[in-house]
Design a protein around this motif. Sequence first.
Motif, PDB file in Angstrom:
ATOM      1  N   CYS A   1      17.515  44.742  56.495  1.00  0.00           N
ATOM      2  CA  CYS A   1      16.819  43.968  57.477  1.00  0.00           C
ATOM      3  C   CYS A   1      16.192  42.582  56.907  1.00  0.00           C
ATOM      4  O   CYS A   1      16.548  41.675  57.325  1.00  0.00           O
ATOM      5  CB  CYS A   1      15.736  44.579  58.317  1.00  0.00           C
ATOM      6  SG  CYS A   1      16.408  45.892  59.149  1.00  0.00           S
ATOM      7  N   VAL A   2      15.792  42.742  55.753  1.00  0.00           N
ATOM      8  CA  VAL A   2      15.285  41.488  54.947  1.00  0.00           C
ATOM      9  C   VAL A   2      16.537  40.585  54.779  1.00  0.00           C
ATOM     10  O   VAL A   2      16.590  39.532  54.787  1.00  0.00           O
ATOM     11  CB  VAL A   2      14.334  42.009  53.641  1.00  0.00           C
ATOM     12  CG1 VAL A   2      14.019  40.702  52.920  1.00  0.00           C
ATOM     13  CG2 VAL A   2      13.166  42.565  54.135  1.00  0.00           C
ATOM     14  N   ASP A   3      17.299  41.292  54.110  1.00  0.00           N
ATOM     15  CA  ASP A   3      18.539  40.682  53.694  1.00  0.00           C
ATOM     16  C   ASP A   3      19.345  39.865  54.621  1.00  0.00           C
ATOM     17  O   ASP A   3      19.796  38.834  54.827  1.00  0.00           O
ATOM     18  CB  ASP A   3      19.564  41.378  52.885  1.00  0.00           C
ATOM     19  CG  ASP A   3      19.038  41.865  51.507  1.00  0.00           C
ATOM     20  OD1 ASP A   3      18.269  41.378  51.119  1.00  0.00           O
ATOM     21  OD2 ASP A   3      19.823  42.818  51.024  1.00  0.00           O
ATOM     22  N   ALA A   4      19.469  40.527  55.908  1.00  0.00           N
ATOM     23  CA  ALA A   4      20.241  40.005  56.973  1.00  0.00           C
ATOM     24  C   ALA A   4      19.153  38.692  57.650  1.00  0.00           C
ATOM     25  O   ALA A   4      19.989  37.828  58.070  1.00  0.00           O
ATOM     26  CB  ALA A   4      20.055  41.184  58.312  1.00  0.00           C
ATOM     27  N   LEU A   5      17.803  38.747  57.686  1.00  0.00           N
ATOM     28  CA  LEU A   5      17.221  37.681  57.850  1.00  0.00           C
ATOM     29  C   LEU A   5      17.366  36.362  56.976  1.00  0.00           C
ATOM     30  O   LEU A   5      17.667  35.433  57.448  1.00  0.00           O
ATOM     31  CB  LEU A   5      15.654  38.046  58.295  1.00  0.00           C
ATOM     32  CG  LEU A   5      15.020  36.762  58.617  1.00  0.00           C
ATOM     33  CD1 LEU A   5      15.211  36.475  60.195  1.00  0.00           C
ATOM     34  CD2 LEU A   5      13.481  37.009  58.615  1.00  0.00           C
ATOM     35  N   GLU A   6      17.236  36.839  55.568  1.00  0.00           N
ATOM     36  CA  GLU A   6      17.357  35.680  54.660  1.00  0.00           C
ATOM     37  C   GLU A   6      18.758  35.056  54.531  1.00  0.00           C
ATOM     38  O   GLU A   6      18.612  33.853  54.231  1.00  0.00           O
ATOM     39  CB  GLU A   6      16.804  36.274  53.313  1.00  0.00           C
ATOM     40  CG  GLU A   6      16.881  35.209  52.186  1.00  0.00           C
ATOM     41  CD  GLU A   6      16.092  35.529  51.092  1.00  0.00           C
ATOM     42  OE1 GLU A   6      15.607  36.596  50.886  1.00  0.00           O
ATOM     43  OE2 GLU A   6      15.341  34.524  50.530  1.00  0.00           O
ATOM     44  N   CYS A   7      19.763  35.756  55.047  1.00  0.00           N
ATOM     45  CA  CYS A   7      21.135  35.279  54.855  1.00  0.00           C
ATOM     46  C   CYS A   7      21.173  34.396  56.163  1.00  0.00           C
ATOM     47  O   CYS A   7      22.440  33.722  56.159  1.00  0.00           O
ATOM     48  CB  CYS A   7      22.402  36.223  54.682  1.00  0.00           C
ATOM     49  SG  CYS A   7      22.769  37.098  56.163  1.00  0.00           S
ATOM     50  N   HIS A   8      20.377  34.089  57.022  1.00  0.00           N
ATOM     51  CA  HIS A   8      20.460  33.286  58.150  1.00  0.00           C
ATOM     52  C   HIS A   8      19.400  32.222  58.234  1.00  0.00           C
ATOM     53  O   HIS A   8      18.881  31.909  59.129  1.00  0.00           O
ATOM     54  CB  HIS A   8      20.389  34.038  59.460  1.00  0.00           C
ATOM     55  CG  HIS A   8      21.940  34.746  59.770  1.00  0.00           C
ATOM     56  ND1 HIS A   8      22.856  34.167  60.017  1.00  0.00           N
ATOM     57  CD2 HIS A   8      21.921  35.944  59.648  1.00  0.00           C
ATOM     58  CE1 HIS A   8      23.974  35.026  60.126  1.00  0.00           C
ATOM     59  NE2 HIS A   8      23.232  36.221  59.877  1.00  0.00           N
ATOM     60  N   ARG A   9      18.991  31.682  56.922  1.00  0.00           N
ATOM     61  CA  ARG A   9      17.967  30.687  56.813  1.00  0.00           C
ATOM     62  C   ARG A   9      18.098  29.511  57.579  1.00  0.00           C
ATOM     63  O   ARG A   9      17.247  29.052  58.498  1.00  0.00           O
ATOM     64  CB  ARG A   9      17.619  30.379  55.411  1.00  0.00           C
ATOM     65  CG  ARG A   9      17.090  31.533  54.665  1.00  0.00           C
ATOM     66  CD  ARG A   9      16.460  31.038  53.420  1.00  0.00           C
ATOM     67  NE  ARG A   9      15.108  29.957  53.349  1.00  0.00           N
ATOM     68  CZ  ARG A   9      14.402  29.654  52.554  1.00  0.00           C
ATOM     69  NH1 ARG A   9      14.470  30.391  51.461  1.00  0.00           N
ATOM     70  NH2 ARG A   9      13.601  28.797  52.769  1.00  0.00           N
ATOM     71  N   PRO A  10      19.323  28.996  57.861  1.00  0.00           N
ATOM     72  CA  PRO A  10      19.612  27.721  58.710  1.00  0.00           C
ATOM     73  C   PRO A  10      19.229  28.067  60.199  1.00  0.00           C
ATOM     74  O   PRO A  10      18.379  27.169  60.853  1.00  0.00           O
ATOM     75  CB  PRO A  10      21.054  27.539  58.491  1.00  0.00           C
ATOM     76  CG  PRO A  10      21.545  27.990  57.373  1.00  0.00           C
ATOM     77  CD  PRO A  10      20.725  29.251  57.168  1.00  0.00           C
ATOM     78  N   GLU A  11      19.688  29.384  60.713  1.00  0.00           N
ATOM     79  CA  GLU A  11      19.250  29.696  62.100  1.00  0.00           C
ATOM     80  C   GLU A  11      17.669  30.077  62.174  1.00  0.00           C
ATOM     81  O   GLU A  11      17.113  29.766  63.136  1.00  0.00           O
ATOM     82  CB  GLU A  11      20.064  31.130  62.450  1.00  0.00           C
ATOM     83  CG  GLU A  11      21.437  30.807  62.622  1.00  0.00           C
ATOM     84  CD  GLU A  11      22.435  31.142  61.453  1.00  0.00           C
ATOM     85  OE1 GLU A  11      21.752  30.924  60.261  1.00  0.00           O
ATOM     86  OE2 GLU A  11      23.628  31.345  61.660  1.00  0.00           O
ATOM     87  N   VAL A  12      17.064  30.533  61.052  1.00  0.00           N
ATOM     88  CA  VAL A  12      15.856  30.924  61.342  1.00  0.00           C
ATOM     89  C   VAL A  12      14.995  29.411  61.385  1.00  0.00           C
ATOM     90  O   VAL A  12      14.017  29.157  62.043  1.00  0.00           O
ATOM     91  CB  VAL A  12      15.232  31.368  59.821  1.00  0.00           C
ATOM     92  CG1 VAL A  12      13.798  31.335  59.686  1.00  0.00           C
ATOM     93  CG2 VAL A  12      15.666  33.028  59.877  1.00  0.00           C
TER      94      VAL A  12
END
Length: 375
Positions: free
Chosen positions: A351-362
Motif C-alpha cells: 500500500c505504501v509503494d502504491a501511494l508513493e508511485c503516484h506522487r504526481p497524483e498525490v
Amino acid sequence: MYDHDDILNKLNHNISLGEKIRFLHGALAERFPSIDRISAAIYDPKSDILKTFVHSSGGDDPLSHYQASLAESRALREILEKGRPRVVNDLAIFAAGGHAHTLQIRTQGYRSSYTMPMFLNGVFFGFIFFNSYTKDPFTNDSLHYLDLFGHLISLIIINEVSSIQTLLAAVKTARDVTHHRDVETGAHLDRMSRFAQLIAREMADKYQFTDDYIEHVFLFAPLHDIGKIGIPDSILLKPGKLTEQEFMNMQQHVVKGRRIIDEMLENFGFDSIQHVDILRNIATYHHEAVNGSGYPQGLEGVAIPIEARIVAVADVFDALTSRRPYKEPWSNEDAFTTLRRLAGVSLDRECVDALECHRPEVEAIQARFQEDQIG
Ligand code: C2E
Ligand code: SIN
Ligand code: SIN
Ligand code: FE
Ligand code: FE
C-alpha cells in the motif's frame, strides 16, 4: 390462470450491484443478444472525474479502473449539453481519432455504442454504456428496450449511491455538532479518500478489485474516524502530546466508530447498501499494524482486512502532511520517508509503494483540496 414467472425476480434478492447488472444484462440479451456489454460510470462533480463503476461483459473489461475528466471528453460533454443519449452504430466513424476510452472500447473489438446520461432530479450523475461487437445493432425497437433497462439500472445505482450519501450527510452533521471538524477538516477527508482510491486502483490487478469495490473504499474512507465524535474535546483538541491514559481513551475511537456505524445502519434501515463490511472494516481496523502491535485487536498482516490497510496508509500520510492541534504539517518528502520506515512494521508495504508511485497524483490532490477551502 396463466402461469408466469417474473423474469426479473432475482432483483428482489439481496445481491450485489454487479450481480444485478449482470443479471439484467442476461435478461436483455435474451431478446437482444447483440448487446455484449453494459457498463456504468459515475461522475464526481468535485473533481470533474468520471469513473467506471460496474459492468457486465464477457472476458476482460477494457475500461475497468478507468477514470477521465469529463472536460477532456468532448463527445461525452456533447451528450450532456444536448441532454440526449447518443447512438453510434459504427464506432469506425472515430477511426481517425477519438478519446482514449473510445479507442480502448474499439481495441477490445466493440463496434457500436449507445450512451445514456443518468440524472437524479435533473442533476447529472453518470453514464450508462451499451456496447456491441456488431455494427448497426441499434434500431427503434432495441433502443426502446435499452432505454427501459437503462433507467432501471440508473434507479438501482441511485438507490445504492443515495443511501451512502444520506449516511455521509448524517455523519457530516454529527461532525458539525461536535467539535470533530476542528480536528479533521473536510479537506483532510477529501484528500485521504482520494489517496485511498489511488492505492486501491494501483493494487486492483493483483488483488482483483472491481471498480465497484474501489468506489466503495473511496466513499467509505471518510468515515474511518467517525468514532472520534465520541472522544472528549479535552483530549481531541489537546495542543500537546497525550498522556498514556489519554491515548488509551483515544484508541477507543475505533470501537466507538464501529458501534456508531452499526447503529446508523440499523436506524436508517440501510439494508440496500452493499459492501457495508468494507465500512465496518475501515472504521474498526484502520489502526491495526501489520506486525501485530496495533489496536484494537492486534491483528497481523493479511489478517487485517485489505481496505483497512489501504485506508491506514492514506490516513497516516495525510495526518503527517496536515496541521493537527498537536503538530505542524510535514513535507511530502519527510512523510514518504516515514511511510517507508513504517512499511512492513505498522503499514502494509504494498500500500505504501502504491501511494508513493503516484506522487504526481498525490500532489495534484493536495493542490486541489487545500486546507483553507471550505470542506
Ligand atoms: P490522527 O491525527 O488522524 O492521526 C492518525 C494516525 O497518523 C496516527 O494514529 C499515527 O499513526 C499517524 N500520525 C499522526 N501524527 C503522527 C506523527 O507526528 N508521527 C508519526 N510517526 N505518526 C503520526 P494514532 O497514533 O493511533 O493516533 C490516533 C489519533 O489519536 C490521532 O489521529 C489523533 O487524533 C490522536 N493523537 C495521537 N497522538 C496525539 C497527540 O500527541 N496529541 C493529541 N492531541 N492527539 C493525538
Ligand atoms: C471524445 O471522447 O472526446 C471524442 C471521441 C468519442 O468518445 O466519441
Ligand atoms: C464513449 O462512447 O465515448 C465512451 C466509451 C464507451 O462506450 O464506453
Ligand atoms: Fe483513526
Ligand atoms: Fe484521519
